[in-house]
Design an enzyme around this catalytic site. Structure first.
Site, PDB file in Angstrom:
ATOM      1  N   ARG A  91       0.842  -1.207   0.000  1.00 11.54           N
ATOM      2  CA  ARG A  91       0.000   0.000   0.000  1.00 11.54           C
ATOM      3  C   ARG A  91       0.874   1.253   0.000  1.00 11.54           C
ATOM      4  O   ARG A  91       0.563   2.254  -0.628  1.00 11.54           O
ATOM      5  CB  ARG A  91      -0.956  -0.004   1.199  1.00 11.54           C
ATOM      6  N   TYR A 143     -16.503  15.350 -17.690  1.00 16.48           N
ATOM      7  CA  TYR A 143     -16.918  13.945 -17.707  1.00 16.48           C
ATOM      8  C   TYR A 143     -17.913  13.736 -16.555  1.00 16.48           C
ATOM      9  O   TYR A 143     -17.737  14.289 -15.457  1.00 16.48           O
ATOM     10  CB  TYR A 143     -15.683  13.050 -17.565  1.00 16.48           C
ATOM     11  N   ASP A 205      -7.306  17.483 -16.389  1.00 15.19           N
ATOM     12  CA  ASP A 205      -7.627  16.109 -16.776  1.00 15.19           C
ATOM     13  C   ASP A 205      -7.184  15.940 -18.230  1.00 15.19           C
ATOM     14  O   ASP A 205      -7.788  16.491 -19.146  1.00 15.19           O
ATOM     15  CB  ASP A 205      -9.141  15.882 -16.632  1.00 15.19           C
ATOM     16  N   LYS A 230      -7.700   4.422 -20.187  1.00 14.36           N
ATOM     17  CA  LYS A 230      -7.969   4.780 -21.586  1.00 14.36           C
ATOM     18  C   LYS A 230      -6.714   4.628 -22.453  1.00 14.36           C
ATOM     19  O   LYS A 230      -6.193   3.541 -22.570  1.00 14.36           O
ATOM     20  CB  LYS A 230      -8.530   6.208 -21.622  1.00 14.36           C
TER      21      LYS A 230
HETATM   22  C1  LIG Z   1     -12.210  12.469 -19.121  1.00 17.15           C
HETATM   23  C2  LIG Z   1     -12.252  11.406 -18.051  1.00 17.15           C
HETATM   24  N1  LIG Z   1     -11.601  11.623 -16.897  1.00 17.15           N
HETATM   25  C3  LIG Z   1     -11.605  10.703 -15.921  1.00 17.15           C
HETATM   26  C4  LIG Z   1     -12.280   9.511 -16.045  1.00 17.15           C
HETATM   27  C5  LIG Z   1     -12.258   8.542 -14.921  1.00 17.15           C
HETATM   28  O1  LIG Z   1     -11.453   7.430 -15.226  1.00 17.15           O
HETATM   29  P1  LIG Z   1     -11.698   5.966 -14.649  1.00 17.15           P
HETATM   30  O2  LIG Z   1     -12.851   5.372 -15.363  1.00 17.15           O
HETATM   31  O3  LIG Z   1     -10.406   5.278 -14.918  1.00 17.15           O
HETATM   32  O4  LIG Z   1     -11.988   6.114 -13.207  1.00 17.15           O
HETATM   33  C6  LIG Z   1     -12.977   9.248 -17.229  1.00 17.15           C
HETATM   34  C7  LIG Z   1     -13.741   7.996 -17.448  1.00 17.15           C
HETATM   35  O5  LIG Z   1     -14.142   7.266 -16.613  1.00 17.15           O
HETATM   36  C8  LIG Z   1     -12.963  10.230 -18.248  1.00 17.15           C
HETATM   37  O6  LIG Z   1     -13.648  10.054 -19.372  1.00 17.15           O
HETATM   38  N1  LIG Z   2     -21.216   3.536 -15.012  1.00 20.18           N
HETATM   39  C1  LIG Z   2     -20.020   4.321 -15.074  1.00 20.18           C
HETATM   40  C2  LIG Z   2     -19.896   4.948 -16.398  1.00 20.18           C
HETATM   41  C3  LIG Z   2     -18.465   5.140 -16.753  1.00 20.18           C
HETATM   42  S1  LIG Z   2     -18.181   6.180 -18.151  1.00 20.18           S
HETATM   43  C4  LIG Z   2     -16.507   5.777 -18.538  1.00 20.18           C
HETATM   44  C5  LIG Z   2     -15.753   6.738 -19.363  1.00 20.18           C
HETATM   45  N2  LIG Z   2     -15.186   7.797 -18.624  1.00 20.18           N
HETATM   46  C6  LIG Z   2     -16.476   7.329 -20.515  1.00 20.18           C
HETATM   47  O1  LIG Z   2     -16.460   8.548 -20.713  1.00 20.18           O
HETATM   48  O2  LIG Z   2     -17.041   6.561 -21.291  1.00 20.18           O
HETATM   49  C7  LIG Z   2     -20.067   5.372 -14.001  1.00 20.18           C
HETATM   50  O3  LIG Z   2     -21.117   5.539 -13.357  1.00 20.18           O
HETATM   51  O4  LIG Z   2     -19.060   6.028 -13.735  1.00 20.18           O
END
Ligand SMILES: Cc1ncc(COP(=O)(O)O)c(C=O)c1O
Ligand SMILES: N[C@@H](CCSC[C@H](N)C(=O)O)C(=O)O
Length: 429
Positions: A91, A143, A205, A230
């Site tokens: 950790r 997001y 981000d 991603k």
């Molecule tokens: C632009 C952006 N930032 C952050 C996140 C968060 O990433 P994660 O799904 O790995 O938690 C996402 C998607 O989930 C995203 O599309």
């Molecule tokens: N059920 C998920 C949805 C994740 S969206 C993942 C990604 N960032 C995208 O833009 O497609 C939630 O509730 O977070």
């Protein structure tokens, strides 16, 4: 925010940016620190171009393994009763994770990188720097998950969140003050934010761009974070988040909640991410060139397309002034939610799925999927049409992708057939 703005202060720890002071023996409360992995030391030799840096790694592995070993161990034996080893508990730190962090710091042009269990965990770690009363200025096109976390903090944590249209810097200026502890956008806004409050943390981000296309730290950001789920990994086989900073004392303040809460990335996922990141350039190059062709295809048939690689994009010039490419995510409107749903369901190669950055192409309806955690009223206020279709372009043959899309457009009734081919229904409106 706290009147002092102390929540996001760069100098709370009283530490300078020197490595020595950034890695004290005691934490901010004066308690003994667990062994913290050695700081990233990314710039030890000659800097190569990014395609080379992505695959080239320095390792001090005892057997010179060319792929970093997975140290699948929760604990590490100490040589004395008082501990003192570089690692004691996964950790707190793990050699596979440290190897990845050093590699990422190098390719993100940062002094220190930290890897955690997801992109959202990365944002959560950043928000641990805030204190009740702190103000956060952020975009209105976030997001959905980021919106959800910030909303939770504003409802339950006493944080004030301003969502503004960051494409209009004057709107940001209106809400900036010495209370602004954190802000999200670059570089004009970064300058203004630091002028309004030198302790303000500009946090970007960079998930959509990846370090291949954008280095926010070079544009004035204090913290850059990304979902490693991603582009960095590229195969949808892991969840990860990455944080990168140049200020080592800030890096140590971010390490604290990672160790305290236990969200550091596991050894196996660190290894997978290390493997994935090596192909970032070849993947992104192919994905981006496919995305450009597809965006042009849709626009040429009369669809309203959102993609910063198109001259019609309102921030085309601005985007290109900062980034080295437009990425591989685009969206378009059909004018009808049912038609959009039929398109999504008619596509064969395009998988109906959230996320992006994978080698496979994906299709989705953001308002129902990735951005469903933003309520419908707010989505409407933020000009997010319910019929919007998002395409996350992969590395497949682009002609196959376009053929599949063309068939879905025709089958769903999204286009009018004519002697010259077909045109979007919305084009004639
Ligand atoms: C632009 C952006 N930032 C952050 C996140 C968060 O990433 P994660 O799904 O790995 O938690 C996402 C998607 O989930 C995203 O599309
Ligand atoms: N059920 C998920 C949805 C994740 S969206 C993942 C990604 N960032 C995208 O833009 O497609 C939630 O509730 O977070």
């Amino acid at each position: 925010m706290s009147a002092s703005g102390s929540g996001a202060s760069n100098s709370d720890a009283g530490a300078s940016s020197s490595v020595k002071k950034a890695f004290p023996q005691v934490d901010l409360q004066g308690n003994d620190l667990p062994p913290s992995p050695a700081p990233s030391s990314p710039h030890t030799g000659r800097r190569y171009n990014i395609a080379t840096e992505l695959v080239y790694t320095d390792s001090n592995d005892q057997y010179n393994a060319s792929s970093v070993p997975i140290y699948q161990s929760a604990t590490f034996k100490q040589s004395s009763g008082s501990g003192g080893g570089e690692y004691d508990y996964t950790r707190s730190g793990n050699p596979t994770r440290t190897h990845l962090e050093r590699h990422l710091a190098k390719i993100m042009s940062a002094q220190r990188a930290l890897v955690v269990s997801s992109g959202m965990a990365a944002l959560d770690v950043i928000t641990r720097l805030l204190r009740p009363g702190d103000e956060v200025v952020t975009g209105d096109d976030l997001y959905g998950g980021s919106h959800r976390l910030l909303k939770y903090l504003s409802t339950n944590g006493g944080i004030v969140v301003h969502h503004v249209d960051t494409t209009q810097p004057e709107k940001v200026m209106e809400v900036l003050s010495e209370k602004t502890a954190m802000i999200v956008d670059i570089p004009k806004i970064a300058t203004a934010a630091h002028e309004a409050n030198p302790k303000c943390l500009v946090s970007v981000d960079n998930t959509m761009m990846s370090p291949l296309l954008l280095n926010p730290l070079e544009l004035g950001a204090d913290i850059v974070y990304e979902s490693g789920t991603k582009y960095l990994s590229g195969h949808h086989d892991l969840m990860a988040g990455v944080l990168a900073v140049n200020d080592l004392s800030l890096g140590e303040r971010l390490y604290f909640p990672i160790n305290a809460s236990g969200c550091g990335l596991s050894p196996f996922d660190s290894w997978l991410l290390m493997r994935g990141v090596k192909t970032l350039k070849v993947r992104m190059d192919q994905q981006q060139s496919n995305a450009q062709r597809i965006a042009e295809f849709l626009e040429s048939h009369g669809f309203k397309v959102r993609y910063p690689g198109l001259r019609s994009h309102p921030q085309y010039e601005l985007h290109n002034s900062m980034a080295r490419g437009a990425g591989a995510v685009l969206s378009f409107e059909t004018g009808d939610v049912d038609v959009s749903e039929r398109i999504v369901e008619s596509a064969k190669i395009w998988a109906i799925s959230v996320s992006f950055g994978c080698v496979n192409s994906l299709i989705s309806m953001p308002c129902r999927m990735s951005h469903a955690s933003i309520d419908a009223k707010t989505r409407a206020e933020r000009a997010m049409p319910e019929d919007l279709i998002r395409l996350c372009v992969g590395i497949e043959d682009v002609d196959d992708l376009i053929d599949d899309l063309r068939r879905a457009l025709v089958q769903s009734g999204a286009v009018n057939m004519n002697l010259d081919g077909f045109t979007a229904n919305t084009a004639s409106e």
